[in-house]
Design a protein around this motif. Sequence first.
Motif, PDB file in Angstrom:
ATOM      1  N   THR A   7       4.432   7.468  -1.316  1.00  8.89           N
ATOM      2  CA  THR A   7       3.236   6.628  -1.160  1.00  8.89           C
ATOM      3  C   THR A   7       2.928   6.270   0.295  1.00  8.89           C
ATOM      4  OG1 THR A   7       4.540   4.608  -1.441  1.00  8.89           O
ATOM      5  CG2 THR A   7       3.598   5.600  -3.425  1.00  8.89           C
ATOM      6  N   ARG A   8       3.748   6.719   1.210  1.00  4.81           N
ATOM      7  CA  ARG A   8       3.617   6.305   2.612  1.00  4.81           C
ATOM      8  C   ARG A   8       2.204   6.470   3.152  1.00  4.81           C
ATOM      9  NH1 ARG A   8       6.732   9.181   7.690  1.00  4.81           N
ATOM     10  NH2 ARG A   8       5.899   7.809   9.331  1.00  4.81           N
ATOM     11  N   PHE A   9       1.537   7.574   2.800  1.00  2.00           N
ATOM     12  CA  PHE A   9       0.206   7.854   3.340  1.00  2.00           C
ATOM     13  C   PHE A   9      -0.901   7.709   2.289  1.00  2.00           C
ATOM     14  CE2 PHE A   9       3.041  10.526   6.060  1.00  2.00           C
ATOM     15  CZ  PHE A   9       2.891   9.780   7.216  1.00  2.00           C
ATOM     16  N   LEU A  10      -0.567   7.128   1.134  1.00  2.00           N
ATOM     17  CA  LEU A  10      -1.573   6.920   0.090  1.00  2.00           C
ATOM     18  C   LEU A  10      -2.181   5.532   0.243  1.00  2.00           C
ATOM     19  CD1 LEU A  10      -0.036   8.456  -3.162  1.00  2.00           C
ATOM     20  CD2 LEU A  10      -1.928   9.330  -1.813  1.00  2.00           C
ATOM     21  N   SER A  11      -3.426   5.486   0.650  1.00  2.00           N
ATOM     22  CA  SER A  11      -4.063   4.182   0.903  1.00  2.00           C
ATOM     23  C   SER A  11      -4.288   3.385  -0.373  1.00  2.00           C
ATOM     24  CB  SER A  11      -5.396   4.391   1.619  1.00  2.00           C
ATOM     25  OG  SER A  11      -6.266   5.196   0.833  1.00  2.00           O
ATOM     26  N   ASP A  12      -4.423   4.081  -1.516  1.00  2.00           N
ATOM     27  CA  ASP A  12      -4.729   3.379  -2.762  1.00  2.00           C
ATOM     28  C   ASP A  12      -3.573   3.420  -3.750  1.00  2.00           C
ATOM     29  OD1 ASP A  12      -4.849   6.046  -3.272  1.00  2.00           O
ATOM     30  OD2 ASP A  12      -6.701   5.980  -4.446  1.00  2.00           O
ATOM     31  N   SER A  13      -2.355   3.595  -3.266  1.00  2.00           N
ATOM     32  CA  SER A  13      -1.215   3.745  -4.167  1.00  2.00           C
ATOM     33  C   SER A  13      -0.999   2.515  -5.055  1.00  2.00           C
ATOM     34  CB  SER A  13       0.060   4.050  -3.373  1.00  2.00           C
ATOM     35  OG  SER A  13       0.355   3.005  -2.470  1.00  2.00           O
ATOM     36  N   ARG A  14      -1.233   1.310  -4.477  1.00  3.81           N
ATOM     37  CA  ARG A  14      -1.026   0.101  -5.271  1.00  3.81           C
ATOM     38  C   ARG A  14      -2.032   0.002  -6.396  1.00  3.81           C
ATOM     39  NH1 ARG A  14       0.236  -4.581  -0.685  1.00  3.81           N
ATOM     40  NH2 ARG A  14       2.196  -3.650   0.085  1.00  3.81           N
ATOM     41  N   SER A  15      -3.295   0.305  -6.111  1.00  5.63           N
ATOM     42  CA  SER A  15      -4.313   0.222  -7.155  1.00  5.63           C
ATOM     43  C   SER A  15      -4.086   1.290  -8.224  1.00  5.63           C
ATOM     44  CB  SER A  15      -5.715   0.360  -6.553  1.00  5.63           C
ATOM     45  OG  SER A  15      -5.877   1.607  -5.911  1.00  5.63           O
ATOM     46  N   VAL A  16      -3.649   2.476  -7.805  1.00  4.82           N
ATOM     47  CA  VAL A  16      -3.368   3.544  -8.770  1.00  4.82           C
ATOM     48  C   VAL A  16      -2.209   3.145  -9.664  1.00  4.82           C
ATOM     49  CG1 VAL A  16      -2.587   5.915  -9.045  1.00  4.82           C
ATOM     50  CG2 VAL A  16      -4.274   5.372  -7.294  1.00  4.82           C
ATOM     51  N   SER A  17      -1.164   2.605  -9.063  1.00  3.63           N
ATOM     52  CA  SER A  17      -0.003   2.168  -9.834  1.00  3.63           C
ATOM     53  C   SER A  17      -0.385   1.085 -10.843  1.00  3.63           C
ATOM     54  CB  SER A  17       1.078   1.653  -8.882  1.00  3.63           C
ATOM     55  OG  SER A  17       2.229   1.281  -9.597  1.00  3.63           O
ATOM     56  N   ARG A  18      -1.236   0.144 -10.400  1.00  2.00           N
ATOM     57  CA  ARG A  18      -1.692  -0.924 -11.288  1.00  2.00           C
ATOM     58  C   ARG A  18      -2.522  -0.352 -12.443  1.00  2.00           C
ATOM     59  NH1 ARG A  18      -5.047  -3.362  -8.166  1.00  2.00           N
ATOM     60  NH2 ARG A  18      -3.530  -4.002  -6.829  1.00  2.00           N
ATOM     61  N   PHE A  19      -3.375   0.639 -12.121  1.00  2.00           N
ATOM     62  CA  PHE A  19      -4.200   1.259 -13.154  1.00  2.00           C
ATOM     63  C   PHE A  19      -3.327   1.936 -14.213  1.00  2.00           C
ATOM     64  CE2 PHE A  19      -5.728   5.441 -14.569  1.00  2.00           C
ATOM     65  CZ  PHE A  19      -6.768   5.047 -15.389  1.00  2.00           C
ATOM     66  N   ILE A  20      -2.303   2.656 -13.769  1.00  2.00           N
ATOM     67  CA  ILE A  20      -1.424   3.365 -14.710  1.00  2.00           C
ATOM     68  C   ILE A  20      -0.697   2.366 -15.610  1.00  2.00           C
ATOM     69  CG2 ILE A  20       0.588   4.859 -14.914  1.00  2.00           C
ATOM     70  CD1 ILE A  20      -0.290   6.180 -12.275  1.00  2.00           C
ATOM     71  N   ALA A  21      -0.202   1.293 -15.012  1.00  2.00           N
ATOM     72  CA  ALA A  21       0.488   0.275 -15.808  1.00  2.00           C
ATOM     73  C   ALA A  21      -0.452  -0.326 -16.857  1.00  2.00           C
ATOM     74  CB  ALA A  21       1.024  -0.817 -14.886  1.00  2.00           C
ATOM     75  N   GLN A  22      -1.690  -0.603 -16.462  1.00  2.00           N
ATOM     76  CA  GLN A  22      -2.665  -1.157 -17.400  1.00  2.00           C
ATOM     77  C   GLN A  22      -3.003  -0.153 -18.494  1.00  2.00           C
ATOM     78  OE1 GLN A  22      -5.873  -2.240 -14.774  1.00  2.00           O
ATOM     79  NE2 GLN A  22      -4.951  -4.201 -14.185  1.00  2.00           N
ATOM     80  N   LEU A  26      -4.446  14.816  -3.716  1.00  2.00           N
ATOM     81  CA  LEU A  26      -3.311  15.608  -4.176  1.00  2.00           C
ATOM     82  C   LEU A  26      -2.011  14.968  -3.737  1.00  2.00           C
ATOM     83  CD1 LEU A  26      -2.995  19.442  -3.854  1.00  2.00           C
ATOM     84  CD2 LEU A  26      -1.223  17.998  -2.888  1.00  2.00           C
ATOM     85  N   VAL A  27      -1.056  14.917  -4.651  1.00  2.00           N
ATOM     86  CA  VAL A  27       0.268  14.375  -4.332  1.00  2.00           C
ATOM     87  C   VAL A  27       1.333  15.258  -4.972  1.00  2.00           C
ATOM     88  CG1 VAL A  27       1.876  12.460  -4.723  1.00  2.00           C
ATOM     89  CG2 VAL A  27      -0.497  11.979  -4.099  1.00  2.00           C
ATOM     90  N   ILE A  28       2.307  15.687  -4.189  1.00  2.00           N
ATOM     91  CA  ILE A  28       3.512  16.293  -4.736  1.00  2.00           C
ATOM     92  C   ILE A  28       4.529  15.161  -4.830  1.00  2.00           C
ATOM     93  CG2 ILE A  28       5.331  18.009  -4.419  1.00  2.00           C
ATOM     94  CD1 ILE A  28       2.596  19.205  -5.039  1.00  2.00           C
ATOM     95  N   GLY A  29       4.747  14.674  -6.037  1.00  2.00           N
ATOM     96  CA  GLY A  29       5.554  13.479  -6.232  1.00  2.00           C
ATOM     97  C   GLY A  29       7.047  13.720  -6.221  1.00  2.00           C
ATOM     98  N   ASP A  30       7.461  14.927  -6.584  1.00  2.00           N
ATOM     99  CA  ASP A  30       8.883  15.258  -6.587  1.00  2.00           C
ATOM    100  C   ASP A  30       9.291  15.662  -5.176  1.00  2.00           C
ATOM    101  OD1 ASP A  30      11.445  16.135  -6.970  1.00  2.00           O
ATOM    102  OD2 ASP A  30      10.979  17.610  -8.508  1.00  2.00           O
ATOM    103  N   HIS A  31       9.832  14.722  -4.411  1.00  2.00           N
ATOM    104  CA  HIS A  31      10.113  15.001  -2.998  1.00  2.00           C
ATOM    105  C   HIS A  31      11.209  16.051  -2.807  1.00  2.00           C
ATOM    106  CE1 HIS A  31      13.765  12.526  -3.249  1.00  2.00           C
ATOM    107  NE2 HIS A  31      13.031  11.631  -3.874  1.00  2.00           N
ATOM    108  N   ASP A  32      11.985  16.333  -3.860  1.00  2.00           N
ATOM    109  CA  ASP A  32      13.002  17.383  -3.757  1.00  2.00           C
ATOM    110  C   ASP A  32      12.381  18.771  -3.613  1.00  2.00           C
ATOM    111  OD1 ASP A  32      15.080  15.568  -3.923  1.00  2.00           O
ATOM    112  OD2 ASP A  32      15.261  15.728  -6.108  1.00  2.00           O
TER     113      ASP A  32
END
Length: 302
Positions: free
Chosen positions: A30-45, A92-98
């Motif tokens: 999430t380091r460079f995702l400006s809207d990561s908090r709002s996206v995370s909140r949306f998913i939880a909701q 676009l996000v590659i979430g699996d950092h491995d």
Amino acid sequence: MKKPFVSLRPEITRTHAQILMNWLEDERVTRFLSDSRSVSRFIAQAIDRSPMPILTHLFNQGGRFFMAYDRNDVPVGFVRLVKAGGQCEIVLVIGDHDTWGRGLGASTIREGLKFAFLDMRAECVIAKIHPCNARSLKSFQRCGFILGPETPTLNSLSMPAGRYLQLLREGAMADRGDIYVTEIDKVRLQSLMGLEVVTSMELEHEIERAIVVGPRQVAENVVTMNSEVMLRLDDEREQVALVYPQDADERSGKLSVLSDVGTAILGYQEGEAIECMVAERTRRVVIEKVIYQPESSGDFHL
């Protein structure tokens, strides 16, 4: 070393939502995702609001959302396409950092462009990247995006439709090898694609990127229309004929060019292997032998 393979799939389940939540809790992601908090909140909701196992409709509000899978059918990231008029923004996000550094980002971008231009019919695709996100900037520029306005917090990159098609025809947009289509087959397939009842993003993509040759010049080991081929799908061997939709009969081994495997083998040569999506999972297709090819047999009327 195998080329990177990524498929984008639109279905989003509660399990996917939880995977997304885990990615968005990783500071490296999430380091460079400006809207990561709002996206995370949306998913939880979304998880709390809907008791349904499938959440696709919630994720497609205001755009189109896809999970990105690798060749082992494991989710590695996501893509969101938001279209306004003729312009489409790609996130676009590659979430699996491995998996970082393995070329999955560029492959995911190319798959996203395929949907944006050939399915959503965008006139231009844009990406907005933080200037410190060197990995993403490099991936988008490697895929042909043009760097535009720059600010201390945001770099804008763009890909017009004309440039995309040019790069596609030059072979710069494919993770697979070259394919060959005869002049006659291309005309017939384009006529087929011109019918309103027939839509195949994958077939259109393959036709656009194909190297076009005369029917008398095509190599005899290339899979052309109405060829008979011995295939190996994973560990299963199967003899098929590649035919137009009106002649298809899977019980008789007549495989429509609009089918997943039919589109995948068009234009490839004997001995080549292709990875493609078949019934929502990745299959490895090997062209073991071209048993019959109309052009090499002088059957130019087929």
